[in-house]
Design an enzyme around this catalytic site. Sequence first.
Site, mmCIF file in Angstrom:
data_model
loop_
_atom_site.group_PDB
_atom_site.id
_atom_site.type_symbol
_atom_site.label_atom_id
_atom_site.label_comp_id
_atom_site.label_asym_id
_atom_site.label_seq_id
_atom_site.Cartn_x
_atom_site.Cartn_y
_atom_site.Cartn_z
ATOM 1 N N HIS A 83 0.773 -1.131 -0.048
ATOM 2 C CA HIS A 83 -0.147 -0.147 -0.042
ATOM 3 C C HIS A 83 0.873 1.224 -0.083
ATOM 4 C CE1 HIS A 83 0.802 -0.562 4.387
ATOM 5 N NE2 HIS A 83 0.486 0.362 4.510
ATOM 6 N N HIS A 142 1.434 3.727 2.263
ATOM 7 C CA HIS A 142 1.802 4.744 3.360
ATOM 8 C C HIS A 142 3.633 4.624 3.176
ATOM 9 C CE1 HIS A 142 -1.715 3.922 5.788
ATOM 10 N NE2 HIS A 142 -1.894 4.928 5.276
ATOM 11 N N ASP A 186 5.933 4.496 5.377
ATOM 12 C CA ASP A 186 6.821 3.646 6.009
ATOM 13 C C ASP A 186 6.813 2.372 4.980
ATOM 14 O OD1 ASP A 186 4.212 3.193 6.861
ATOM 15 O OD2 ASP A 186 4.916 2.081 8.338
ATOM 16 N N HIS A 187 6.114 2.247 3.980
ATOM 17 C CA HIS A 187 6.262 1.093 3.419
ATOM 18 C C HIS A 187 6.946 1.185 2.046
ATOM 19 C CE1 HIS A 187 3.533 -1.458 5.824
ATOM 20 N NE2 HIS A 187 3.530 -0.417 6.098
ATOM 21 N N HIS A 230 -7.395 -1.069 5.810
ATOM 22 C CA HIS A 230 -6.213 -0.143 6.419
ATOM 23 C C HIS A 230 -6.241 1.056 5.328
ATOM 24 C CE1 HIS A 230 -2.626 1.099 8.494
ATOM 25 N NE2 HIS A 230 -2.090 1.091 7.224
ATOM 26 N N ASP A 285 -0.133 -4.356 6.278
ATOM 27 C CA ASP A 285 -0.804 -3.751 7.403
ATOM 28 C C ASP A 285 -2.336 -4.251 7.408
ATOM 29 O OD1 ASP A 285 1.555 -2.589 7.991
ATOM 30 O OD2 ASP A 285 0.808 -0.278 7.864
ATOM 31 N N HIS A 342 4.878 -5.278 10.563
ATOM 32 C CA HIS A 342 5.207 -4.510 12.061
ATOM 33 C C HIS A 342 5.474 -5.677 13.012
ATOM 34 C CE1 HIS A 342 4.573 -0.394 10.642
ATOM 35 N NE2 HIS A 342 3.688 -0.848 9.778
#
Length: 252
Positions: free
Chosen positions: A53, A55, A57-58, A109, A126, A164
Amino acid sequence: MFEVEAIPAFRDNYVWAIHDRHGAVLVDPGEPGPILTWLDSHKLKPSAILLTHHHADHTGGVDALLARWAIPVYGPPGISGVNQPVADGDTVTLAELDLAFRVLATPGHTLDHLCYLGHGRLFSGDTLFSCGCGRLFEGTPEQMHTSLTRLADLPGDTLVHCAHEYTLANIAFAQEVDPDNADLQARHREALAQRRQGLPTLPVPLARECRTNPFLRCHAPALIVAASQHLGIPIQPGLEVFTALREWKNSF
């Protein structure tokens, strides 16, 4: 044969490296530094990237990797760096490692969230965490419940690789709502031991998640009772229980 290794990133992210002697496929490379260090230490080059996805942090390491290597980046359409957009039902064929992964759309998410399934492994980003699930930043409870139900129906020996290290925090909530679950208590002891040794609590077999993850157990009598008592009204199994548990977890 291939191996799968977790590369820690940020405070609690994992970048999953699927690798053999020919190269490495990187799942959700959010932070370039640890990835480049890992590649150098293993004397490997990346052969592809899989994104679940959008975001940061990915996806934050994608540009740095593409600046050094011209490689395919598979993921939802519209994400910067994705040059091989994929959607539900597509197959990602990674010829260099002789691997293939089926793409599963799992909105909740985020609306664009994808998971990758193949070779007995699920890269769940996530959507599905060990003993938990992602927050609903864009999707609805119904979408997330449908996505999780779809994943729960996969073979029980599927190894879940989420993005995570949230397991202990998730277990704390799971024990609050499902305190008499012996499987959950055993999972807690194991996860504590793993983290004390500096080891990931992942991957984990899906069958174990179905016994310990409250968000996959929304028809279990104990979870129906807990959610109903929390709201102070009777609620129905399935979506209503999921919605109550997710809102409860948000403020836990």
